[in-house]
Design an enzyme around this catalytic site. Structure first.
Site, PDB file in Angstrom:
ATOM      1  N   ASP A 106      -1.351   6.300   5.217  1.00  0.00           N
ATOM      2  CA  ASP A 106      -0.686   7.605   5.174  1.00  0.00           C
ATOM      3  C   ASP A 106      -0.535   8.149   6.601  1.00  0.00           C
ATOM      4  OD1 ASP A 106      -0.918   7.560   2.439  1.00  0.00           O
ATOM      5  OD2 ASP A 106      -2.759   8.755   2.444  1.00  0.00           O
TER       6      ASP A 106
HETATM    7  N1  URA Z   1      -6.213   5.771   0.865  1.00  0.00           N
HETATM    8  C1  URA Z   1      -5.561   6.900   1.192  1.00  0.00           C
HETATM    9  O1  URA Z   1      -5.736   7.922   0.538  1.00  0.00           O
HETATM   10  N2  URA Z   1      -4.716   6.861   2.233  1.00  0.00           N
HETATM   11  C2  URA Z   1      -4.513   5.772   2.990  1.00  0.00           C
HETATM   12  O2  URA Z   1      -3.741   5.806   3.938  1.00  0.00           O
HETATM   13  C3  URA Z   1      -5.192   4.611   2.636  1.00  0.00           C
HETATM   14  C4  URA Z   1      -6.036   4.633   1.567  1.00  0.00           C
END
Ligand code: URA
Length: 236
Positions: A106
């Protein structure tokens, strides 16, 4: 040297060998102008013109494998229509073509992100079937109870589907990060890669994730790699 077409396509960054086979059987691949549909077909990327949908493919002269410490606020795409900073923009110059991130983090998640132009390797790391472990350090609000940790371990419901068994425990801040009043650092290890999985798992137990850092993928550790920098992976 002649090689199987699906192997050449995967090396040129057109997916895994398996997905390249689908391209071949769909009649989208040609060698020296003639469409080839048999999976056993071979070609020499140095002397034959191999095209996908009529466009000649570029076979990388070599494979590249890198680890990056993705900083917070950078998006995991090659190009962002909104003009935000992308992880590809942080790669060092001089790499062969089609070096792309394996999976994604993310925008607000930081930590280990791997890159390659080897489609087969990317597939083996990213496909849930291979169950590669991904380890995260999550700074969450409050103090999760033993019950909340047990729920994270056994599985919580996200979008109507239960998460697979995971590891979850209270831990110390990772290298370069501090403790925070009213918050707890958790170590969470998952084998899947559902969208925003760690954030949603923690939220399902009543704890909001404030900082999320991926510190390991399989055997590859983030270590002390500084945010925004990359290092080549060793052959091992
Ligand atoms: N879990 C999440 O919530 N975000 C990420 O980027 C990776 C795993």
């Amino acid at each position: 040297m002649k090689e199987r077409l699906q192997k050449i396509l995967a090396r040129a960054g057109h997916g895994s060998r398996r997905s390249a086979e689908t391209l071949i059987t769909a009649g989208r691949v040609s060698v020296n102008g003639a469409v080839v549909r048999e999976l056993g077909a071979r070609a020499d990327p140095e002397t034959d013109t191999i095209a996908l949908d009529g466009t000649p493919i570029t076979v990388a002269a070599r494979h590249a494998y890198l680890a990056m410490h993705k900083p917070r606020g950078v998006v995991t795409t090659a190009r962002d229509p909104q003009g935000r900073r992308t992880v590809v923009g942080l790669l060092p110059p001089g790499l062969p073509p089609h070096v792309l991130p394996i999976g994604r983090l993310d925008r607000d998640t930081e930590g280990l992100l791997l890159f390659t132009n080897d489609g087969e390797f990317a597939h083996r790391l990213a496909h849930p079937r291979f169950e590669i472990e991904k380890e995260y350090m999550a700074l969450v609000s409050g103090t999760p109870s033993e019950r909340a940790l047990a729920a994270l371990r056994s599985g919580v419901e996200i979008d109507g589907k239960r998460t697979r068994p995971a590891e979850a425990a209270v831990t110390h801040p990772p290298h370069g990060y501090d403790a925070r009043e009213g918050h707890t650092w958790l170590r969470v290890v998952i084998h899947e890669g559902r969208k925003r999985q760690v954030r949603l798992m923690c939220a399902a137990t009543g704890h909001q994730v404030r900082t999320l850092v991926r510190v390991r993928i399989g055997d590859v550790l983030l270590g002390r790699l500084a945010p925004g920098t990359t290092r080549p992976l060793s052959p091992r």
